[in-house]
Design an enzyme around this catalytic site. Structure first.
Site, PDB file in Angstrom:
ATOM      1  N   GLU A 227       0.905  -1.155   0.000  1.00 37.24           N
ATOM      2  CA  GLU A 227       0.000   0.000   0.000  1.00 37.24           C
ATOM      3  C   GLU A 227       0.935   1.194   0.000  1.00 37.24           C
ATOM      4  O   GLU A 227       1.304   1.721   1.036  1.00 37.24           O
ATOM      5  CB  GLU A 227      -0.933  -0.024   1.205  1.00 37.24           C
ATOM      6  CG  GLU A 227      -2.139   0.900   1.026  1.00 37.24           C
ATOM      7  CD  GLU A 227      -1.884   2.340   1.403  1.00 37.24           C
ATOM      8  OE1 GLU A 227      -1.129   3.034   0.668  1.00 37.24           O
ATOM      9  OE2 GLU A 227      -2.433   2.770   2.439  1.00 37.24           O
TER      10      GLU A 227
ATOM     11  N   GLU B 274       3.787   8.321  -3.469  1.00 32.46           N
ATOM     12  CA  GLU B 274       4.609   7.560  -2.515  1.00 32.46           C
ATOM     13  C   GLU B 274       5.587   6.673  -3.286  1.00 32.46           C
ATOM     14  O   GLU B 274       6.083   5.681  -2.758  1.00 32.46           O
ATOM     15  CB  GLU B 274       3.725   6.763  -1.548  1.00 32.46           C
ATOM     16  CG  GLU B 274       3.007   7.692  -0.581  1.00 32.46           C
ATOM     17  CD  GLU B 274       2.231   6.990   0.534  1.00 32.46           C
ATOM     18  OE1 GLU B 274       2.482   5.806   0.786  1.00 32.46           O
ATOM     19  OE2 GLU B 274       1.367   7.663   1.130  1.00 32.46           O
TER      20      GLU B 274
HETATM   21  C1  LIG Z   1       1.000   4.048   3.358  1.00 36.07           C
HETATM   22  S1  LIG Z   1       1.970   3.204   4.530  1.00 36.07           S
HETATM   23  C2  LIG Z   1       1.228   1.601   4.520  1.00 36.07           C
HETATM   24  C3  LIG Z   1       1.568   0.783   5.738  1.00 36.07           C
HETATM   25  C4  LIG Z   1       0.914  -0.611   5.766  1.00 36.07           C
HETATM   26  N1  LIG Z   1       1.385  -1.435   4.674  1.00 36.07           N
HETATM   27  C5  LIG Z   1      -0.578  -0.497   5.711  1.00 36.07           C
HETATM   28  O1  LIG Z   1      -1.157  -0.874   4.688  1.00 36.07           O
HETATM   29  O2  LIG Z   1      -1.169  -0.029   6.688  1.00 36.07           O
HETATM   30  C6  LIG Z   1       3.474   2.976   3.644  1.00 36.07           C
HETATM   31  C7  LIG Z   1       4.629   2.442   4.473  1.00 36.07           C
HETATM   32  O3  LIG Z   1       5.703   2.154   3.594  1.00 36.07           O
HETATM   33  C8  LIG Z   1       6.925   2.596   4.171  1.00 36.07           C
HETATM   34  N2  LIG Z   1       7.813   2.819   2.999  1.00 36.07           N
HETATM   35  C9  LIG Z   1       7.650   3.724   2.023  1.00 36.07           C
HETATM   36  N3  LIG Z   1       8.572   3.565   1.061  1.00 36.07           N
HETATM   37  C10 LIG Z   1       9.349   2.513   1.452  1.00 36.07           C
HETATM   38  C11 LIG Z   1      10.460   1.853   0.870  1.00 36.07           C
HETATM   39  N4  LIG Z   1      10.931   2.206  -0.332  1.00 36.07           N
HETATM   40  N5  LIG Z   1      11.034   0.836   1.539  1.00 36.07           N
HETATM   41  C12 LIG Z   1      10.551   0.446   2.747  1.00 36.07           C
HETATM   42  N6  LIG Z   1       9.486   1.027   3.353  1.00 36.07           N
HETATM   43  C13 LIG Z   1       8.883   2.050   2.695  1.00 36.07           C
HETATM   44  C14 LIG Z   1       6.544   3.826   4.970  1.00 36.07           C
HETATM   45  O4  LIG Z   1       7.474   4.108   5.999  1.00 36.07           O
HETATM   46  C15 LIG Z   1       5.171   3.401   5.496  1.00 36.07           C
HETATM   47  O5  LIG Z   1       5.269   2.754   6.741  1.00 36.07           O
END
Ligand SMILES: C[S@@+](CC[C@H](N)C(=O)[O-])C[C@H]1O[C@@H](n2cnc3c(N)ncnc32)[C@H](O)[C@@H]1O
Length: 329
Positions: free
Chosen positions: A138, A147
């Protein structure tokens, strides 16, 4: 200021401008900011409380992930999607670059999930000794791509997904729709306003000096009144094949007005699909979600059927709304 000092100042300003526009610098700054944004429970409260989102992910993962699958959960956050996949019998590599991963580990432990391996790093640097059957994620921003979903998924897809592997959700659609806002939320530009006989017309000269935030506003909830045209996606991508370089730098259309009203700007929203049946939308006329809705402001004007509305949007980087430009006055 001496001529030399003036020259130096211009050179430094020029350099700062070029550094700020550099894609790598923007991505680096983005990564730092993103880690911070999702570091504590503030965003996760809202996302876990978003029934539309949670139900779509539960349905999509239950239908498409099964016993024995090896899965990457990109950006695990609170761990929720990894746990959904583990519930289906999958072995999961949950990757997260922010400190929230410590909370996710605790959620997994307290739920007795022992098939999730947590990797505390950015997905671009994730190394595994095996390739996976599916990627779940997500990584969807208010403006869909902001994102970095396309770049992050393409990187994992090329390096760590088995040939024929699956991505959920994979079909993403972007909408940029002309809308009328609810009465009371319409905000003509300052120079179009007057109060007690005082005209602010002189402010128009300052219009072009305003920052991007002056015309790119986000609302949560969005004060939606109506669509002025029949909504149609401006872009559909399939994460199984799309690359960052495929994202267009220009989106344009001319559409007939089908509903009379005030044209207050373009609402930006998306649909994300797991398959032809399971998906979710941040449309302002759909049940509310945890996503905010950006509005590309224009000079408000009345429109009626028989007229048309043109969109001419350019984007140096569609994944970075700060680079979006459109004629707004
Ligand atoms: C929108 S949140 C979704 C969190 C969870 N998957 C949910 O559905 O509730 C996106 C998450 O991805 C992490 N994130 C974003 N880009 C990333 C990357 N390239 N590698 C690892 N984590 C990442 C952010 O820190 C965040 O916790």
């Amino acid at each position: 200021m001496s001529r030399l000092a003036g020259l130096m100042r211009d050179r430094i300003a020029n350099l700062a401008f070029r550094v700020a526009r550099n894609r790598r610098v923007r991505e680096f700054v983005y990564e730092l900011r993103n880690r911070g944004v999702f570091a504590d429970l503030y965003q996760h409260d809202r996302m876990l409380h978003d029934g539309v989102r949670m139900e779509a992910y539960w349905q999509g993962i239950s239908r498409h992930i099964s016993e024995g699958d090896v899965v990457i959960d990109l950006g695990t956050g609170s761990g929720v999607l990894a746990l959904f996949a583990a519930r289906q019998g999958a072995r999961v590599h949950a990757v997260e670059h922010g400190p929230i991963i410590d909370a996710a580990r605790e959620v997994a432990r307290s739920n007795g999930a022992n098939t999730i391996e947590f990797h505390k790093e950015n997905s671009r640097r994730l190394q595994l000794t095996e390739k996976v059957d599916a990627i779940i994620h997500e990584q969807i921003g208010d403006a869909l791509f902001d994102e970095r979903v396309v770049a992050n998924i393409a990187d994992l897809r090329e390096r760590l997904l088995k040939p024929g592997g699956r991505i959920y959700p994979s079909r993403l659609r972007l909408f940029v729709e002309p809308v009328q806002l609810q009465e009371g939320y319409r905000a003509p530009f300052a120079w179009q306003q007057a109060s007690h006989g005082i005209s602010f017309a002189a402010l128009e000269a300052f219009g072009d000096t305003q920052g991007h935030g002056y015309v790119y506003r986000t609302f949560r909830p969005f004060p939606f009144d109506r669509f002025l045209c029949d909504p149609q996606p401006v872009l559909t991508v399939d994460l199984h094949v799309v690359n960052d370089a495929d994202l267009p730098k220009r989106i344009a259309y001319e559409r007939p007005v089908v509903r009379e009203g005030w044209f207050d700007g373009f609402a930006v929203y998306f649909e994300a699909w797991f398959d032809d049946e399971i998906g979710f939308s941040s449309s302002p006329d759909a049940p509310p979600t945890s996503w905010a809705t950006p509005l590309l402001r224009v000079s408000p004007r009345r429109v009626a059927p028989g007229e048309s509305i043109r969109l001419e949007l350019t984007a140096d980087d569609l994944a970075d709304p700060a680079t979006w430009r459109w004629p707004w006055h």
